[in-house]
Enzyme design. Structure first.
Site, PDB file in Angstrom:
ATOM      1  N   LYS A   1      -2.034   6.668 -23.544  1.00  0.00           N
ATOM      2  CA  LYS A   1      -1.714   6.897 -24.957  1.00  0.00           C
ATOM      3  C   LYS A   1      -0.232   6.567 -25.187  1.00  0.00           C
ATOM      4  O   LYS A   1       0.111   5.434 -25.465  1.00  0.00           O
ATOM      5  CB  LYS A   1      -2.021   8.349 -25.336  1.00  0.00           C
ATOM      6  CG  LYS A   1      -3.513   8.669 -25.472  1.00  0.00           C
ATOM      7  CD  LYS A   1      -4.206   8.884 -24.177  1.00  0.00           C
ATOM      8  CE  LYS A   1      -5.579   9.487 -24.336  1.00  0.00           C
ATOM      9  NZ  LYS A   1      -6.308   9.543 -23.056  1.00  0.00           N
TER      10      LYS A   1
ATOM     11  N   ARG B   1     -16.018  14.349 -32.825  1.00  0.00           N
ATOM     12  CA  ARG B   1     -15.272  15.433 -32.178  1.00  0.00           C
ATOM     13  C   ARG B   1     -15.780  16.739 -32.788  1.00  0.00           C
ATOM     14  O   ARG B   1     -15.091  17.455 -33.475  1.00  0.00           O
ATOM     15  CB  ARG B   1     -13.762  15.294 -32.404  1.00  0.00           C
ATOM     16  CG  ARG B   1     -13.153  14.021 -31.862  1.00  0.00           C
ATOM     17  CD  ARG B   1     -12.762  14.023 -30.396  1.00  0.00           C
ATOM     18  NE  ARG B   1     -13.809  14.014 -29.415  1.00  0.00           N
ATOM     19  CZ  ARG B   1     -13.604  13.676 -28.125  1.00  0.00           C
ATOM     20  NH1 ARG B   1     -12.423  13.312 -27.691  1.00  0.00           N
ATOM     21  NH2 ARG B   1     -14.580  13.726 -27.264  1.00  0.00           N
TER      22      ARG B   1
ATOM     23  N   ASP C   1      -0.041  19.703 -21.095  1.00  0.00           N
ATOM     24  CA  ASP C   1      -0.724  18.411 -21.215  1.00  0.00           C
ATOM     25  C   ASP C   1       0.186  17.583 -22.102  1.00  0.00           C
ATOM     26  O   ASP C   1       0.239  17.769 -23.321  1.00  0.00           O
ATOM     27  CB  ASP C   1      -2.125  18.550 -21.808  1.00  0.00           C
ATOM     28  CG  ASP C   1      -2.852  17.199 -21.803  1.00  0.00           C
ATOM     29  OD1 ASP C   1      -2.179  16.167 -22.035  1.00  0.00           O
ATOM     30  OD2 ASP C   1      -4.073  17.155 -21.566  1.00  0.00           O
TER      31      ASP C   1
ATOM     32  N   PHE D   1     -20.948  13.838 -24.747  1.00  0.00           N
ATOM     33  CA  PHE D   1     -20.621  12.974 -25.891  1.00  0.00           C
ATOM     34  C   PHE D   1     -20.487  11.504 -25.496  1.00  0.00           C
ATOM     35  O   PHE D   1     -20.729  10.616 -26.298  1.00  0.00           O
ATOM     36  CB  PHE D   1     -19.321  13.449 -26.567  1.00  0.00           C
ATOM     37  CG  PHE D   1     -18.122  13.402 -25.671  1.00  0.00           C
ATOM     38  CD1 PHE D   1     -17.852  14.451 -24.817  1.00  0.00           C
ATOM     39  CD2 PHE D   1     -17.273  12.304 -25.663  1.00  0.00           C
ATOM     40  CE1 PHE D   1     -16.751  14.406 -23.961  1.00  0.00           C
ATOM     41  CE2 PHE D   1     -16.171  12.252 -24.829  1.00  0.00           C
ATOM     42  CZ  PHE D   1     -15.919  13.303 -23.964  1.00  0.00           C
TER      43      PHE D   1
ATOM     44  N   TYR E   1       0.842  -1.207   0.000  1.00  0.00           N
ATOM     45  CA  TYR E   1       0.000   0.000   0.000  1.00  0.00           C
ATOM     46  C   TYR E   1       0.874   1.252   0.000  1.00  0.00           C
ATOM     47  O   TYR E   1       0.551   2.247  -0.647  1.00  0.00           O
ATOM     48  CB  TYR E   1      -0.897  -0.002   1.244  1.00  0.00           C
ATOM     49  CG  TYR E   1      -1.992   1.029   1.201  1.00  0.00           C
ATOM     50  CD1 TYR E   1      -3.273   0.688   0.756  1.00  0.00           C
ATOM     51  CD2 TYR E   1      -1.761   2.344   1.583  1.00  0.00           C
ATOM     52  CE1 TYR E   1      -4.282   1.626   0.693  1.00  0.00           C
ATOM     53  CE2 TYR E   1      -2.761   3.300   1.523  1.00  0.00           C
ATOM     54  CZ  TYR E   1      -4.019   2.935   1.083  1.00  0.00           C
ATOM     55  OH  TYR E   1      -5.020   3.870   1.021  1.00  0.00           O
TER      56      TYR E   1
ATOM     57  N   PHE F   1      -9.579  20.468 -24.287  1.00  0.00           N
ATOM     58  CA  PHE F   1      -9.880  19.044 -24.289  1.00  0.00           C
ATOM     59  C   PHE F   1     -11.038  18.841 -23.318  1.00  0.00           C
ATOM     60  O   PHE F   1     -11.128  19.538 -22.308  1.00  0.00           O
ATOM     61  CB  PHE F   1      -8.673  18.149 -23.930  1.00  0.00           C
ATOM     62  CG  PHE F   1      -9.043  16.713 -24.091  1.00  0.00           C
ATOM     63  CD1 PHE F   1      -9.214  16.181 -25.356  1.00  0.00           C
ATOM     64  CD2 PHE F   1      -9.320  15.915 -22.993  1.00  0.00           C
ATOM     65  CE1 PHE F   1      -9.651  14.863 -25.525  1.00  0.00           C
ATOM     66  CE2 PHE F   1      -9.746  14.600 -23.160  1.00  0.00           C
ATOM     67  CZ  PHE F   1      -9.906  14.078 -24.426  1.00  0.00           C
ATOM     68  N   THR F   2     -11.882  17.879 -23.629  1.00  0.00           N
ATOM     69  CA  THR F   2     -13.164  17.737 -22.924  1.00  0.00           C
ATOM     70  C   THR F   2     -12.994  17.655 -21.404  1.00  0.00           C
ATOM     71  O   THR F   2     -13.545  18.475 -20.661  1.00  0.00           O
ATOM     72  CB  THR F   2     -13.895  16.480 -23.438  1.00  0.00           C
ATOM     73  OG1 THR F   2     -12.993  15.370 -23.343  1.00  0.00           O
ATOM     74  CG2 THR F   2     -14.331  16.661 -24.884  1.00  0.00           C
TER      75      THR F   2
END
Ligand code: PLI
Length: 472
Positions: free
Chosen positions: A255, A379, A212, A442, A69, A121-122
């Site tokens: 990604k 998009r 980002d 979306f 942990y 970005f969303t």
């Protein structure tokens, strides 16, 4: 296209369901590709997020996962990888990118403050807004022009940013955000020159600069290819040079790092790191795992090192380029230049007969699925419109390429599917939204077509005749 720098060791069977089942599946999914079952999908280009293939080294590393942990060996290996590749001093792991965005927004954003960024970005915007902030778009204008052949459409408009910084003052701006390979503009990179200029402006105004960094590796390849002076630099050095310009970064590791789950915030400032660590235990987990398992941290640490492997990163970009070329040759309108991780089809030009308020990109994504079992993502106005604000921006369908997963034949099948729909585009009607969720609509919105989608010729003729007021 060059052959991939990998070969396939484990396979997952996929099946193309018949057209009748695809039509049924689409209706069950409310014409939203997010709501399809993956069993009903043939080539899944919904996203490159968490859908890449792990390497044998990542799988082997997972066996070493230390699930303690606190004080986990795997955490320290991950910290070492972040330090070696990017150099940032403090690492706070999270379950995925939006976990990182949540922590950062809660720590940095005071109600009423602005967050200027190259486009939105969303999830990034949602967390800023939920923390009481206001998102301000300072992308260069060409980011929203689909056929503008500019090499760095991910740049920030420096004059626009300076205006915002001057008008709001340092206390009025929470942080400036710059996104690598700007997702919503088509995976478009920024130049190092632009990032340096943004760095200088934010420093002069005393405002933090947050990257980002989700697709930093591809951005670094584009810098090598398009910005004079970097062509002979090893990819690792360009990545590090980008990372060195910023005060901190958020990452969705799903990604570039090839993992199915994971993300992190990394910062240089000791006090900011302390604030983030105070909060991570409330929302994610102990700072030594932050919502992922020890074995996930091992896969991530290895994935971070692989994300600086130029051959690996180039292949992803080349796959997108190949698919883009096939579509362009057939006259399909796409975002140019083709970006990092996907080909973005311009739905406004593909379906000029569908008004933006009838959701052309959503309708086109549905049609691509019906035609070939190919799953893509809207998009456009569904993703982009926030609250009651008017939206007349980009209207795109993203064909996103999971890393190390699909072959050239898959991409050619996808191109044939898109081209086939393009040739019968007059038979793609708009949609009406019948369910709108409160946040990030979306993902779960539901739709109904305004007329039968890709109807059989006879059905279509009858419908068109009805539209004209004729009797059939
Ligand atoms: O999906 P997450 O929570 O791991 O990461 C959110 C996120 C943050 N920044 C950027 C640039 C993203 O692209 C991103 C997630 N993108 C998704 C899911 C995509 O399909 O593009």
């Amino acid at each position: 296209m060059r052959p991939p720098p990998w070969k396939i060791k484990v396979v997952e069977p996929i099946v193309l369901r018949d057209r009748e089942r695809r039509r049924e599946a689409l209706a069950e999914a409310g014409y939203n590709t997010f709501l399809l079952r993956s069993d009903d999908v043939f080539v899944d280009l919904l996203t490159d997020s968490g859908t890449s293939a792990l390497s044998q080294e990542q799988r082997a590393a997972m066996e070493l996962g230390d699930e303690a942990y606190a004080g986990s060996r795997s955490y320290y290996r991950l910290e070492r990888a972040v330090h070696d590749v990017y150099g940032w001093r403090h690492l706070i792991p999270t379950h995925q990118g939006r976990g990182a965005e949540h922590l950062l927004s809660r720590v940095l954003v005071e109600p009423g403050q602005l967050v200027p960024s190259n486009l939105y970005f969303t999830t990034s915007r949602e967390h800023v807004v939920l923390a009481g902030g206001t998102w301000v778009d300072v992308a260069v204008p060409e980011a929203s022009v689909t056929d503008a052949l500019a090499p760095f459409k991910g740049n920030i408009d420096l004059a626009a940013l300076e205006r915002v910084l001057m008008a709001a003052g340092p206390e009025g701006v929470a942080f400036v955000r710059q996104e690598a390979c700007l997702n919503m503009a088509g995976g478009q990179p920024f130049s190092l020159e632009n990032l340096r200029a943004v760095r200088a402006l934010t420093r002069a105004h005393g405002v933090p600069l947050i990257l980002d960094a989700t697709r930093i590796s591809e951005n670094a390849v584009f810098v090598k290819d398009r910005e004079p002076g970097y062509e002979h630099w090893p990819l690792q050095r360009v990545i590090r040079e980008i990372a060195d310009q910023v005060d901190g970064a958020v990452f969705s590791s799903k990604k570039d790092h090839f993992v199915p789950i994971g993300g992190f915030v990394a910062v240089n400032d000791d006090e900011l790191a302390e604030r983030l660590r105070e909060l991570v235990v409330v929302y994610e987990g102990f700072p030594h795992y932050g919502g992922i398992a020890g074995h996930d941290m091992e896969a991530l640490a290895q994935g971070i090192r692989e994300s600086a492997d130029e051959a690996m990163v180039r292949h992803e970009i080349e796959q997108a380029g190949h698919l883009g070329r096939l579509l362009q040759e057939a006259g399909v309108p796409i975002v140019l230049p083709v970006g990092a991780h996907a080909v973005f089809v311009d739905a406004k030009r593909f379906l000029p007969h569908v008004a933006q308020e009838d959701f052309p990109a959503q309708a086109l994504a549905a049609a691509l699925y019906l035609e070939g079992g190919v799953r893509s993502m809207e998009r456009g106005i569904v993703s982009g419109q926030h609250g009651d604000e008017a939206y007349d921006g980009l209207e795109l369908v993203r064909l996103t390429i999971p890393r190390r997963v699909y072959t050239q034949e898959h991409l050619e099948f996808v191109a044939d599917t898109v081209i086939s729909v393009f040739r019968q585009r007059d038979r793609v009607p708009g949609l009406r939204m019948v369910y709108e969720p409160l946040y990030l609509r979306f993902f779960q919105a539901r739709f109904e077509p305004l007329a039968p989608l890709l109807a059989a010729r006879s059905e279509h003729v009858a419908h068109t005749a009805r539209d004209r007021g004729a009797t059939t």
